[in-house]
Design a protein around this motif. Structure first.
Motif, short mmCIF file in Angstrom:
data_model
loop_
_atom_site.label_atom_id
_atom_site.label_comp_id
_atom_site.label_asym_id
_atom_site.label_seq_id
_atom_site.Cartn_x
_atom_site.Cartn_y
_atom_site.Cartn_z
N LEU A 156 43.03 38.91 34.49
CA LEU A 156 44.37 38.23 33.92
C LEU A 156 45.23 39.22 33.25
N GLU A 157 44.50 40.13 32.21
CA GLU A 157 45.26 41.09 31.59
C GLU A 157 45.85 41.97 32.32
N ARG A 158 45.31 42.53 33.56
CA ARG A 158 45.98 43.50 34.26
C ARG A 158 46.97 43.12 34.94
N MET A 159 47.11 41.69 35.29
CA MET A 159 48.50 41.14 35.84
C MET A 159 49.38 40.77 34.92
N ASP A 160 49.05 40.63 33.43
CA ASP A 160 49.76 40.36 32.22
C ASP A 160 50.54 41.75 32.16
N ARG A 161 49.90 42.83 31.98
CA ARG A 161 50.36 44.02 31.70
C ARG A 161 51.42 44.60 32.76
N ALA A 162 51.20 43.96 33.95
CA ALA A 162 51.95 44.33 35.10
C ALA A 162 53.21 43.68 35.04
N GLY A 163 53.42 42.92 34.10
CA GLY A 163 54.54 41.82 33.73
C GLY A 163 54.67 40.71 34.64
N ILE A 164 53.54 40.29 34.99
CA ILE A 164 53.38 38.84 35.68
C ILE A 164 53.39 37.92 34.37
N LYS A 165 54.64 36.99 34.45
CA LYS A 165 54.91 36.09 33.46
C LYS A 165 54.17 34.75 33.96
N ARG A 166 54.39 34.23 35.03
CA ARG A 166 53.70 33.11 35.42
C ARG A 166 52.51 33.12 35.92
N LEU A 167 51.71 33.23 34.97
CA LEU A 167 50.15 33.73 35.26
C LEU A 167 49.42 32.44 34.93
N ALA A 168 48.27 32.26 35.82
CA ALA A 168 47.25 31.20 35.36
C ALA A 168 45.85 31.55 36.06
N ALA A 169 44.76 30.50 35.49
CA ALA A 169 43.68 30.89 36.19
C ALA A 169 43.01 29.80 36.96
N ILE A 170 42.09 30.08 37.95
CA ILE A 170 41.47 29.00 38.60
C ILE A 170 39.92 29.10 38.53
N HIS A 171 39.39 28.19 38.08
CA HIS A 171 37.94 28.01 37.78
C HIS A 171 37.37 27.32 39.06
N ARG A 172 36.53 28.49 39.83
CA ARG A 172 35.97 27.69 41.07
C ARG A 172 34.33 28.20 41.19
N GLY A 173 33.73 28.13 39.90
CA GLY A 173 32.54 28.25 39.90
C GLY A 173 31.73 29.38 40.25
N PHE A 174 30.31 29.73 39.71
CA PHE A 174 29.65 31.04 39.60
C PHE A 174 28.60 30.91 40.69
N THR A 175 28.29 32.18 41.20
CA THR A 175 26.98 32.38 41.86
C THR A 175 25.83 32.43 40.81
N TRP A 176 24.96 31.50 41.03
CA TRP A 176 23.84 31.77 39.95
C TRP A 176 22.38 32.04 40.87
N PHE A 177 21.52 32.70 40.13
CA PHE A 177 20.43 33.26 40.69
C PHE A 177 19.54 32.03 41.16
N GLU A 178 19.65 30.90 40.51
CA GLU A 178 18.73 29.79 40.81
C GLU A 178 19.27 28.65 41.72
N ARG A 179 18.73 28.00 42.46
CA ARG A 179 19.25 26.81 43.08
C ARG A 179 19.65 25.93 42.14
#
Ligand code: PEP
Ligand code: MN
Length: 384
Positions: A156-179
Motif C-alpha cells: 500500500l505504501e509503495r502505491m501511496d508513494r507513487a502518488g496513487i490517491k484513490r487507494l484501498a485494500a482487499i481482504h481475501r484471506g490467508f494461506t494457513w499451514f493447517e486445514r
C-alpha cells in the motif's frame, strides 16, 4: 502488534473518489473473462440486480500450476469496455506486470487491483508502482497470501508513494499451514489491525476467495460488514458450474442479488469524531471476544470427545509429549504474531487445565483418568 507508527498512507474515502459511489462499495464479476458472450451476459445479469457498481474480471490469471486457463489476456479488454458501455458498470481487473498496467490504461479500465500472489513481492509491487507514477487511477491492494501485515502495508505504501490517491485494500484471506474450513483463512485480526493502523483506509472483503465455496459466502460477507469493512467483491458468473477458474465459489447473478439482499448493512459509518472511532474499535473488540469464546467452546467440546474416545479404547488420558508439542507450536506462533511468550504460556495453561477438567469430569473408566483434584502441572499433557 508490529510497529506501524512509521507507516504513512494518505487514504481518501470512496465518497471522494469522484466515481459516484461510497460505502458500501459492491463489486461483482467473473473470476476470469472467458469469452465476450460470457462477460456480457454476466455483466448484464449483475446490472439487472442493481446491486453492484463495478464489474470485476481477471484477464491475466495467476495460476498456481501451469496448464490451467490463464485468462483471455489483452483481447478481453475490449469485452470489458463493451460491458461498461452496455451496463454502465465500472470495470476493474488484476494487474501483475507493467505490460498489464499499460494495456489497462490504454483501454480505459476504471480501476485496478493487485493480486494476492503479487503483493508479497516488493520487486513486482515497486515495478507496478513505478508504472503507475503520475497516473490517477484507483488501485486496490489485496492482502498477500501469507499472513504478514507489514507486506500488505508495504505494498500500500509503495502505491501511496507513487502518488496513487484513490487507494484501498482487499481482504481475501490467508494461506494457513493447517486445514481450516476455508479456502483461505479469514484471520479477521489482519484487516482489523490494518484498519486500526489506518482508520481512513477503505478495506473491502472478497468472500469468494476466503470461502472457496458457495455455502459460506453469506456468512463471511456478513462478518465483513459487521466488522465495518467498506464493501464486498464477489465472484459472479453467468454459468458458474462451467467456469474455467474458481467454479466452486462462483454464483450466478440472480444468486448474487439474493445474497446481497440477505445481508444486513450497517448504517453509513460516521467519520472522524473521537467517540465514534472509540465505539467502532469497541465493536471490533466485542466481535473478536465473541469469536474467541466460540472457539474455546468448540475446543472444549472436542477435548471432551477425545476423552470419551480414549476411555472407550482404554488409552491413558495423560500424554505429556502431546502437550509439549501443542505448547511448542503455540509459542512459535506467538513469536510470529507478536504476542509475548509469557502471555501465551499462561493462556494455554489455563486452557489446558479446563480441558483436563472436562476430560476427567465423567470418570467412567479408571484407565489413565486423573483423579479429581489432582494437581496437574502443565506438561502433564492431555490431548487438546
Ligand atoms: C481473483 O480475484 O480472481 C484472484 C486471483 O484473487 P487472489 O489474488 O486473491 O487469489
Ligand atoms: Mn478467482
Amino acid at each position: 502488534m508490529p510497529k506501524t507508527s512509521t507507516n504513512v498512507l494518505h487514504p481518501i474515502p470512496f465518497s471522494a473518489w469522484g466515481l459516484g459511489f461510497e460505502r458500501p462499495l459492491l463489486i461483482a464479476g467473473p473470476c476470469s473473462a472467458e469469452t465476450e458472450e460470457q462477460v456480457l451476459a454476466t455483466a448484464k445479469g449483475i446490472a439487472a440486480t442493481g446491486k453492484a457498481r463495478v464489474l470485476r474480471a481477471g484477464l491475466w490469471k495467476p495460476r498456481t500450476r501451469p496448464g490451467h486457463f490463464e485468462g483471455a489476456g489483452n483481447e478481453a479488454l475490449a469485452w470489458l469496455r463493451r460491458a461498461k458501455a452496455e451496463t454502465g458498470l465500472l470495470t476493474m481487473t488484476e494487474v501483475a506486470t507493467t505490460d498489464h498496467v499499460e494495456a489497462c490504461l490504454k483501454a480505459g479500465i476504471d480501476m485496478l487491483w493487485i493480486g494476492a500472489r503479487t503483493t508479497p513481492n516488493p520487486f513486482s509491487v515497486q515495478e507496478l508502482a513505478d508504472a503507475l507514477r503520475g497516473v490517477d487511477i484507483p488501485v486496490f491492494v489485496k492482502n498477500p497470501i501469507n499472513p504478514d501485515l507489514q507486506l500488505w502495508i508495504g505494498a500500500l505504501e509503495r502505491m501511496d508513494r507513487a502518488g496513487i490517491k484513490r487507494l484501498a485494500a482487499i481482504h481475501r484471506g490467508f494461506t494457513w499451514f493447517e486445514r481450516t474450513p476455508y479456502r483461505n483463512s479469514p484471520m479477521w485480526e489482519f484487516p482489523i489491525r490494518l484498519k486500526a493502523a489506518f482508520p481512513d483506509l477503505e478495506i473491502i472483503c472478497d468472500p469468494s476467495h476466503i470461502a472457496g465455496n458457495r455455502e459460506k459466502l453469506g456468512t463471511i460477507a456478513q462478518q465483513a460488514l459487521d466488522l465495518g469493512l467498506s464493501g464486498l467483491m464477489l465472484e459472479v458468473h453467468q454459468d458458474p458450474d462451467n467456469a474455467r477458474s474458481d467454479a466452486e465459489q462462483q454464483i450466478a447473478p440472480r444468486e448474487y442479488g439474493a445474497l446481497i439482499d440477505s445481508l444486513l448493512f450497517r448504517s453509513a459509518t460516521p467519520t472522524a469524531p473521537m467517540q465514534d472511532r472509540l465505539e467502532e474499535l469497541r465493536d471490533l473488540i466485542d466481535q473478536l471476544d465473541e469469536e474467541i469464546a466460540q472457539k474455546l467452546g468448540t475446543r472444549m467440546d472436542i477435548a471432551e470427545r477425545i476423552g470419551d474416545h480414549k476411555r472407550a479404547h482404554q488409552v491413558a488420558i495423560l500424554q505429556p509429549e502431546r502437550w509439549d508439542r501443542i505448547m511448542r507450536r503455540q509459542l512459535k506462533l506467538a513469536g510470529h504474531l507478536g504476542l509475548s511468550q509469557a502471555f501465551v504460556k499462561e493462556f494455554m495453561d489455563a486452557v489446558h487445565r479446563e480441558s483436563i477438567r472436562r476430560q476427567t469430569d465423567e470418570q467412567s473408566s479408571p484407565v489413565g483418568v486423573v483423579p479429581a483434584g489432582s494437581p496437574l502441572s502443565p506438561g502433564n499433557g492431555v490431548d487438546g
